[in-house]
Motif scaffolding. Sequence first.
Motif, PDB file in Angstrom:
ATOM      1  N   MET A 109      -0.622  10.000   6.774  1.00 20.37           N
ATOM      2  CA  MET A 109      -1.224   8.930   5.987  1.00 20.37           C
ATOM      3  C   MET A 109      -2.265   9.449   4.993  1.00 20.37           C
ATOM      4  SD  MET A 109       0.403   6.339   7.125  1.00 20.37           S
ATOM      5  CE  MET A 109      -0.508   4.891   6.602  1.00 20.37           C
ATOM      6  N   ARG A 110      -2.502  10.738   4.952  1.00 16.86           N
ATOM      7  CA  ARG A 110      -3.526  11.290   4.064  1.00 16.86           C
ATOM      8  C   ARG A 110      -2.999  11.370   2.637  1.00 16.86           C
ATOM      9  NH1 ARG A 110      -4.573  15.582   6.739  1.00 16.86           N
ATOM     10  NH2 ARG A 110      -6.352  14.708   7.875  1.00 16.86           N
ATOM     11  N   GLY A 111      -3.783  10.834   1.686  1.00 18.12           N
ATOM     12  CA  GLY A 111      -3.445  10.944   0.273  1.00 18.12           C
ATOM     13  C   GLY A 111      -2.351   9.981  -0.152  1.00 18.12           C
ATOM     14  N   ASP A 112      -2.007  10.051  -1.429  1.00 15.74           N
ATOM     15  CA  ASP A 112      -0.966   9.204  -2.018  1.00 15.74           C
ATOM     16  C   ASP A 112       0.190  10.090  -2.442  1.00 15.74           C
ATOM     17  OD1 ASP A 112       0.643   7.477  -3.418  1.00 15.74           O
ATOM     18  OD2 ASP A 112      -0.833   6.945  -4.938  1.00 15.74           O
ATOM     19  N   PRO A 113       1.352   9.987  -1.803  1.00 14.37           N
ATOM     20  CA  PRO A 113       2.490  10.823  -2.206  1.00 14.37           C
ATOM     21  C   PRO A 113       2.872  10.643  -3.675  1.00 14.37           C
ATOM     22  CG  PRO A 113       2.915   9.790  -0.079  1.00 14.37           C
ATOM     23  CD  PRO A 113       1.670   9.157  -0.624  1.00 14.37           C
ATOM     24  N   LEU A 114       2.528   9.494  -4.268  1.00 14.33           N
ATOM     25  CA  LEU A 114       2.838   9.244  -5.683  1.00 14.33           C
ATOM     26  C   LEU A 114       1.570   9.320  -6.533  1.00 14.33           C
ATOM     27  CD1 LEU A 114       5.370   6.283  -5.314  1.00 14.33           C
ATOM     28  CD2 LEU A 114       5.867   8.696  -5.696  1.00 14.33           C
ATOM     29  N   ARG A 115       0.681  10.241  -6.178  1.00 14.59           N
ATOM     30  CA  ARG A 115      -0.568  10.386  -6.922  1.00 14.59           C
ATOM     31  C   ARG A 115      -0.302  10.619  -8.406  1.00 14.59           C
ATOM     32  NH1 ARG A 115      -4.235  14.883  -7.789  1.00 14.59           N
ATOM     33  NH2 ARG A 115      -2.840  16.218  -6.572  1.00 14.59           N
ATOM     34  N   GLY A 116      -1.007   9.845  -9.243  1.00 20.30           N
ATOM     35  CA  GLY A 116      -0.846   9.972 -10.684  1.00 20.30           C
ATOM     36  C   GLY A 116       0.263   9.112 -11.254  1.00 20.30           C
ATOM     37  N   VAL A 117       1.070   8.499 -10.386  1.00 24.66           N
ATOM     38  CA  VAL A 117       2.135   7.616 -10.849  1.00 24.66           C
ATOM     39  C   VAL A 117       1.540   6.228 -11.067  1.00 24.66           C
ATOM     40  CG1 VAL A 117       4.331   6.534 -10.232  1.00 24.66           C
ATOM     41  CG2 VAL A 117       3.924   8.943  -9.676  1.00 24.66           C
ATOM     42  N   HIS A 118       1.779   5.674 -12.253  1.00 25.11           N
ATOM     43  CA  HIS A 118       1.211   4.387 -12.634  1.00 25.11           C
ATOM     44  C   HIS A 118       1.613   3.305 -11.636  1.00 25.11           C
ATOM     45  CE1 HIS A 118      -0.340   1.259 -15.205  1.00 25.11           C
ATOM     46  NE2 HIS A 118       0.842   0.687 -15.318  1.00 25.11           N
ATOM     47  N   ALA A 119       0.663   2.411 -11.322  1.00 22.88           N
ATOM     48  CA  ALA A 119       0.926   1.307 -10.397  1.00 22.88           C
ATOM     49  C   ALA A 119       0.504  -0.003 -11.043  1.00 22.88           C
ATOM     50  CB  ALA A 119       0.152   1.510  -9.095  1.00 22.88           C
ATOM     51  N   PHE A 120       1.352  -1.019 -10.965  1.00 19.69           N
ATOM     52  CA  PHE A 120       0.922  -2.336 -11.416  1.00 19.69           C
ATOM     53  C   PHE A 120       1.402  -3.394 -10.429  1.00 19.69           C
ATOM     54  CE2 PHE A 120       4.931  -1.605 -13.632  1.00 19.69           C
ATOM     55  CZ  PHE A 120       5.598  -2.814 -13.537  1.00 19.69           C
ATOM     56  N   TYR A 121       0.560  -4.404 -10.278  1.00 17.49           N
ATOM     57  CA  TYR A 121       0.788  -5.489  -9.325  1.00 17.49           C
ATOM     58  C   TYR A 121       1.807  -6.427  -9.946  1.00 17.49           C
ATOM     59  CZ  TYR A 121      -0.646  -9.278  -6.110  1.00 17.49           C
ATOM     60  OH  TYR A 121      -0.687 -10.276  -5.163  1.00 17.49           O
ATOM     61  N   ALA A 122       3.009  -6.494  -9.369  1.00 20.33           N
ATOM     62  CA  ALA A 122       4.122  -7.165 -10.020  1.00 20.33           C
ATOM     63  C   ALA A 122       4.513  -8.489  -9.392  1.00 20.33           C
ATOM     64  CB  ALA A 122       5.349  -6.248 -10.037  1.00 20.33           C
ATOM     65  N   ALA A 123       4.335  -8.639  -8.082  1.00 22.25           N
ATOM     66  CA  ALA A 123       4.812  -9.855  -7.424  1.00 22.25           C
ATOM     67  C   ALA A 123       4.113 -10.024  -6.088  1.00 22.25           C
ATOM     68  CB  ALA A 123       6.328  -9.805  -7.227  1.00 22.25           C
ATOM     69  N   SER A 124       4.186 -11.250  -5.595  1.00 23.81           N
ATOM     70  CA  SER A 124       3.567 -11.585  -4.318  1.00 23.81           C
ATOM     71  C   SER A 124       4.467 -12.552  -3.560  1.00 23.81           C
ATOM     72  CB  SER A 124       2.195 -12.229  -4.556  1.00 23.81           C
ATOM     73  OG  SER A 124       1.657 -12.752  -3.362  1.00 23.81           O
ATOM     74  N   VAL A 125       4.504 -12.396  -2.253  1.00 26.39           N
ATOM     75  CA  VAL A 125       5.175 -13.344  -1.366  1.00 26.39           C
ATOM     76  C   VAL A 125       4.183 -13.715  -0.278  1.00 26.39           C
ATOM     77  CG1 VAL A 125       7.090 -13.748   0.219  1.00 26.39           C
ATOM     78  CG2 VAL A 125       7.435 -12.300  -1.794  1.00 26.39           C
ATOM     79  N   ARG A 126       4.099 -15.022   0.006  1.00 32.50           N
ATOM     80  CA  ARG A 126       3.224 -15.473   1.078  1.00 32.50           C
ATOM     81  C   ARG A 126       3.954 -16.501   1.927  1.00 32.50           C
ATOM     82  NH1 ARG A 126      -2.741 -16.327  -1.454  1.00 32.50           N
ATOM     83  NH2 ARG A 126      -3.205 -16.667   0.750  1.00 32.50           N
ATOM     84  N   GLU A 127       3.672 -16.475   3.211  1.00 27.77           N
ATOM     85  CA  GLU A 127       4.202 -17.497   4.100  1.00 27.77           C
ATOM     86  C   GLU A 127       3.120 -17.899   5.090  1.00 27.77           C
ATOM     87  OE1 GLU A 127       7.399 -16.027   6.778  1.00 27.77           O
ATOM     88  OE2 GLU A 127       7.177 -14.132   5.706  1.00 27.77           O
ATOM     89  N   TRP A 128       3.190 -19.163   5.541  1.00 30.23           N
ATOM     90  CA  TRP A 128       2.160 -19.729   6.398  1.00 30.23           C
ATOM     91  C   TRP A 128       2.814 -20.362   7.620  1.00 30.23           C
ATOM     92  CZ3 TRP A 128       2.440 -20.214   1.117  1.00 30.23           C
ATOM     93  CH2 TRP A 128       1.373 -19.667   0.365  1.00 30.23           C
ATOM     94  N   TRP A 129       2.241 -20.081   8.817  1.00 27.00           N
ATOM     95  CA  TRP A 129       2.847 -20.528  10.065  1.00 27.00           C
ATOM     96  C   TRP A 129       1.985 -21.548  10.811  1.00 27.00           C
ATOM     97  CZ3 TRP A 129       2.177 -14.756  10.456  1.00 27.00           C
ATOM     98  CH2 TRP A 129       3.101 -14.108   9.623  1.00 27.00           C
ATOM     99  N   ALA A 130       0.693 -21.556  10.558  1.00 26.88           N
ATOM    100  CA  ALA A 130      -0.199 -22.482  11.264  1.00 26.88           C
ATOM    101  C   ALA A 130      -1.482 -22.627  10.456  1.00 26.88           C
ATOM    102  CB  ALA A 130      -0.514 -21.968  12.670  1.00 26.88           C
TER     103      ALA A 130
END
Length: 428
Positions: A109-130
């Motif tokens: 879990m140490r570091g980011d295997p895609l270090r330096g690769v651009h990241a952008f927040y593209a989509a979200s999914v949410r669900e609710w149970w209670a």
Amino acid sequence: MTGARMTGEGRAATAPTGVITDEAIKRLRARIGVPEPHPVPPHYRRPGEDAFRHVAEAYGDDNPLYTDPVYAASTRWGGLIASPVLVGGDTLIGEDEVTEVPAAQRDLMRGDPLRGVHAFYAASVREWWAPLRPDHRVWRRNALVGVLDKPSEFAGRAVHEWTAQVFRDDEGTLLAGQYRLMIRTERRKARERKKYDDVALVPYTDEQIAEIEAQYASERPRGGEPRWWEDVAEGDELGPMVKGPLTVTDMVCWHVGMGMGLYGIKPLRLGARNRARIPRFYHRDELNVPDVMQRVHWDPAFAQRAGNPTTFDYGRMRETWLIHLCTDWMGDDAWLARLECEFRRFNYVGDTQWLRGTVTRRYLADGDRPAVDVELRAENQRGELTTPGRATILLPSREHGPVRLPDPPGSSSDLAGVLEAIVARFDR
């Protein structure tokens, strides 16, 4: 975390940066399902009536089910429940159930295997149970749940990186799941496309402002009048609902309720400590003062340096607006079971979003839960689709009775089981 990987001899070997490789994807996939603590603590450790109200007001919701204890006591819930927005929201709630990465997996879990690769927040999914009730502590688990190697229209190769956060209260009730899609693309190729060069920010006429104000005046939550499943037909419309014109004041009010988000932004001495923790998130302004890159949301000069014509919202804001559209339409007796949306274009300060929805399917979910599926959309004043979405809403029924809440994934009874079931979904 440093982004370096350790060799067998214990020396740090610098991984290639900015490039998506098969080895990096393999290393990332090895992390799927491994629980890890969230980077920052929750904004609300024990959310109560005030937190419920502040969050609802932050996205412009005046539903008394979330804000007025006397009104809420008269509903089917028998008291205040949190807006769906609060149950999740990245850093709003949730103390870590797993407080450190298991020892056997720390190197993985140490570091980011895609270090330096651009990241952008593209989509979200949410669900609710209670529902979440006031004055409960909330616990969460966090894990990577999906890594999908995808061809990209403009970047050659992309990785779709899905993370999940799942929540329970201090009595063990499983509350909700939230899944984020970060798209990773190689920076050099991503820069070749200049999508926003032709955005024109045009002043409003008095007549246009009057139209927006009239729309606001016409909006209200459905409240205690049930929307019966039998009375809904495919093709029925939700909305319109208006949000805007977006102002910096809207952004300030958003932060009052929602906190400062994933990077743990704080002022003054606390801010200096945060700079020491994540120095690369801070950039110098024209006075040589270091400040957070988050400033692109309220400082036009910072936004322009990042390649945008002016300041812009958070994608999560438009997600909460689509939630608001659904809850205003469905009434207090219904239940928002699931919502997903994509963030396709920026919403700039000065832009107005018009939200609408269409019922596309009316059916019995799981064989006995009266439900409707809804296509959602947010379009700006230029007619551009910024945020398409979809939702599933459970409705009360004259024949089938009150809403019966959905089961958590895998019918699990704890957060570990829920995450395992979610990983299985993405592995299909």
